[in-house]
Design an enzyme around this catalytic site. Structure first.
Site, PDB file in Angstrom:
ATOM      1  N   LYS A  98       0.825  -1.214   0.000  1.00  0.00           N
ATOM      2  CA  LYS A  98       0.000   0.000   0.000  1.00  0.00           C
ATOM      3  C   LYS A  98       0.863   1.270   0.000  1.00  0.00           C
ATOM      4  CE  LYS A  98      -3.117   3.083   1.013  1.00  0.00           C
ATOM      5  NZ  LYS A  98      -4.108   3.630   0.137  1.00  0.00           N
TER       6      LYS A  98
ATOM      7  N   LYS B 137       1.265  11.255   6.289  1.00  0.00           N
ATOM      8  CA  LYS B 137       1.513  10.092   7.163  1.00  0.00           C
ATOM      9  C   LYS B 137       2.029   8.913   6.348  1.00  0.00           C
ATOM     10  CE  LYS B 137      -1.691   7.211   7.646  1.00  0.00           C
ATOM     11  NZ  LYS B 137      -2.886   6.398   7.823  1.00  0.00           N
TER      12      LYS B 137
HETATM   13  P1  NAD Z   1     -11.248   9.882   8.499  1.00  0.00           P
HETATM   14  O1  NAD Z   1     -10.446  10.743   9.401  1.00  0.00           O
HETATM   15  O2  NAD Z   1     -12.267  10.474   7.591  1.00  0.00           O
HETATM   16  O3  NAD Z   1     -12.011   8.742   9.365  1.00  0.00           O
HETATM   17  C1  NAD Z   1     -11.478   8.109  10.498  1.00  0.00           C
HETATM   18  C2  NAD Z   1     -12.653   7.795  11.426  1.00  0.00           C
HETATM   19  O4  NAD Z   1     -12.155   7.034  12.541  1.00  0.00           O
HETATM   20  C3  NAD Z   1     -13.313   9.056  12.001  1.00  0.00           C
HETATM   21  O5  NAD Z   1     -14.705   9.019  11.743  1.00  0.00           O
HETATM   22  C4  NAD Z   1     -12.995   8.969  13.501  1.00  0.00           C
HETATM   23  O6  NAD Z   1     -14.036   9.499  14.312  1.00  0.00           O
HETATM   24  C5  NAD Z   1     -12.862   7.471  13.673  1.00  0.00           C
HETATM   25  N1  NAD Z   1     -12.119   7.086  14.880  1.00  0.00           N
HETATM   26  C6  NAD Z   1     -10.936   7.545  15.312  1.00  0.00           C
HETATM   27  N2  NAD Z   1     -10.584   6.889  16.454  1.00  0.00           N
HETATM   28  C7  NAD Z   1     -11.576   6.006  16.718  1.00  0.00           C
HETATM   29  C8  NAD Z   1     -11.799   5.044  17.734  1.00  0.00           C
HETATM   30  N3  NAD Z   1     -10.925   4.879  18.738  1.00  0.00           N
HETATM   31  N4  NAD Z   1     -12.923   4.304  17.697  1.00  0.00           N
HETATM   32  C9  NAD Z   1     -13.818   4.471  16.679  1.00  0.00           C
HETATM   33  N5  NAD Z   1     -13.677   5.369  15.682  1.00  0.00           N
HETATM   34  C10 NAD Z   1     -12.557   6.125  15.712  1.00  0.00           C
HETATM   35  O7  NAD Z   1     -10.171   9.038   7.661  1.00  0.00           O
HETATM   36  P2  NAD Z   1     -10.413   8.246   6.291  1.00  0.00           P
HETATM   37  O8  NAD Z   1     -10.133   9.137   5.133  1.00  0.00           O
HETATM   38  O9  NAD Z   1     -11.701   7.493   6.373  1.00  0.00           O
HETATM   39  O10 NAD Z   1      -9.165   7.235   6.365  1.00  0.00           O
HETATM   40  C11 NAD Z   1      -9.180   6.089   7.205  1.00  0.00           C
HETATM   41  C12 NAD Z   1      -7.965   5.232   6.845  1.00  0.00           C
HETATM   42  O11 NAD Z   1      -8.035   4.882   5.448  1.00  0.00           O
HETATM   43  C13 NAD Z   1      -6.616   5.938   7.037  1.00  0.00           C
HETATM   44  O12 NAD Z   1      -5.680   5.026   7.537  1.00  0.00           O
HETATM   45  C14 NAD Z   1      -6.256   6.398   5.632  1.00  0.00           C
HETATM   46  O13 NAD Z   1      -4.843   6.530   5.455  1.00  0.00           O
HETATM   47  C15 NAD Z   1      -6.834   5.269   4.802  1.00  0.00           C
HETATM   48  N6  NAD Z   1      -7.195   5.626   3.411  1.00  0.00           N
HETATM   49  C16 NAD Z   1      -7.886   6.765   3.122  1.00  0.00           C
HETATM   50  C17 NAD Z   1      -8.208   7.058   1.793  1.00  0.00           C
HETATM   51  C18 NAD Z   1      -8.971   8.305   1.421  1.00  0.00           C
HETATM   52  O14 NAD Z   1      -9.054   8.602   0.199  1.00  0.00           O
HETATM   53  N7  NAD Z   1      -9.557   9.029   2.368  1.00  0.00           N
HETATM   54  C19 NAD Z   1      -7.847   6.183   0.774  1.00  0.00           C
HETATM   55  C20 NAD Z   1      -7.183   5.007   1.097  1.00  0.00           C
HETATM   56  C21 NAD Z   1      -6.851   4.739   2.435  1.00  0.00           C
END
Ligand code: NAD
Length: 298
Positions: free
Chosen positions: A171, A246
């Site tokens: 990834k 990150k």
């Molecule tokens: P985001 O910040 O939108 O969502 C993260 C969610 O996790 C939030 O709703 C937050 O409230 C929740 N959260 C945090 N701590 C928590 C806990 N202890 N218990 C329950 N919920 C909790 O982030 P995202 O964009 O959805 O990304 C999530 C993951 O996916 C990351 O690791 C990111 O690198 C990866 N990712 C994101 C994308 C993208 O395009 N956004 C693409 C591929 C991968």
């Protein structure tokens, strides 16, 4: 159909959990945000008040959390799920975290008899909404096969990169390449614009020429070239600069450890870090386009 607990309902996890519910799985959902919970509840998921409540009696636990410490705390903290999960349940962590953290969490769960795979995704928020994500898994073949029941309802490709942790390595290789493509595409569009070209026309030319790449195809960084992408929505939604920063940090740590040469990855890591420091951390990563605006000549 499976009984699934879904933890972390943000930009990615929210639509992924909704797709599982729409496909007919029984989804128990948990997030710290009440708004995020309400959205998945509206499509038939059950909102739970804690991760422990969410995992009660389910076959599969899926998590989609921001970074290492969130994943470690949900599974291994004082209230961590390692204390309540059983050997009948499979954990699929879709977050992008370090391979070390994935291996550590996987080992701790496996010592308690709980099956674990890391399954970070590619495809962005658009792919999460459309159910066309690519899952890049690390784990045993048997566990990856077990996971397909739910992964197939959130994505269209499931790859096994190797053992636990290998999904995370594949990834970050992909995201490092993506950052290089995004910065390069932004630079080329800014150069064209600064010399009087229409970015729409230039994008079309490069799309049919050797500079063609994913960012030009579906994620153009220049505002108003493409509909429905973050650049045409004030860089809101999508994949945040801080998350890309990150991932690029993870890529550099991995490169240092293995002795791999990643000069382009180091450069894009510095660019994204600098852009975040200037207050753009919550914008979509295509906003790097604006970091590359030309110097105004006097
Ligand atoms: P985001 O910040 O939108 O969502 C993260 C969610 O996790 C939030 O709703 C937050 O409230 C929740 N959260 C945090 N701590 C928590 C806990 N202890 N218990 C329950 N919920 C909790 O982030 P995202 O964009 O959805 O990304 C999530 C993951 O996916 C990351 O690791 C990111 O690198 C990866 N990712 C994101 C994308 C993208 O395009 N956004 C693409 C591929 C991968």
């Amino acid at each position: 159909m499976a009984n699934v607990a879904f933890i972390g309902l943000g930009n990615m996890g929210g639509p992924m959990a909704m797709n599982l519910a729409k496909a007919g799985h029984n989804v128990n959902a948990f997030d710290l945000s009440k708004d995020a919970l309400a959205q998945v509840e509206a499509v038939g998921a059950r909102a739970c008040s804690s991760p422990r409540e969410a995992v009660e009696g389910v076959d599969v636990v899926v998590s989609m959390l921001p970074a290492d410490h969130h994943v470690e705390s949900v599974y291994l903290g004082d209230e961590g799920l390692v204390h309540v999960l059983t050997d009948k349940q499979l954990v699929i962590d879709c977050s992008t975290i370090s391979s070390e953290a994935a291996i550590y969490v996987g080992e701790q769960l496996q010592q308690a008899g709980i099956a674990f795979i890391d399954a970070p995704v590619s495809g962005g928020v658009g792919g999460a909404k459309a159910g066309t994500l690519t899952f890049i898994c690390g784990g045993t073949e048997a566990n990856v096969d077990r996971a397909r029941t739910v992964l197939n309802d959130m994505g269209k490709n499931v790859f096994r990169a190797g053992d636990v942790g290998a999904g995370q390595i594949a990834k970050i290789c992909n995201n490092m390449l993506l950052s290089v493509l995004m910065v390069g595409t932004s630079e080329a569009l800014q150069l064209g614009k600064a010399n009087g070209l229409d970015p729409k026309v230039l994008s079309e030319i490069m799309l049919q020429s050797s500079g063609r790449n994913w960012t030009l195809e579906v994620y153009n960084p220049c505002p108003d070239v493409m509909d429905g992408v973050p650049s045409s929505n004030d860089y809101q939604g999508g994949f945040m600069v801080d998350l890309m920063s990150k991932d690029l940090g993870l890529a550099q740590q991995t490169a240092l450890k293995s002795g791999a040469a990643t000069p382009m990855g180091a450069l894009t890591r510095n660019l994204y870090h600098g852009w975040s420091q200037q207050g753009h951390g919550r914008q979509d990563f295509s906003s790097i386009f604006n970091y590359l605006t030309p110097i105004t000549k006097k």
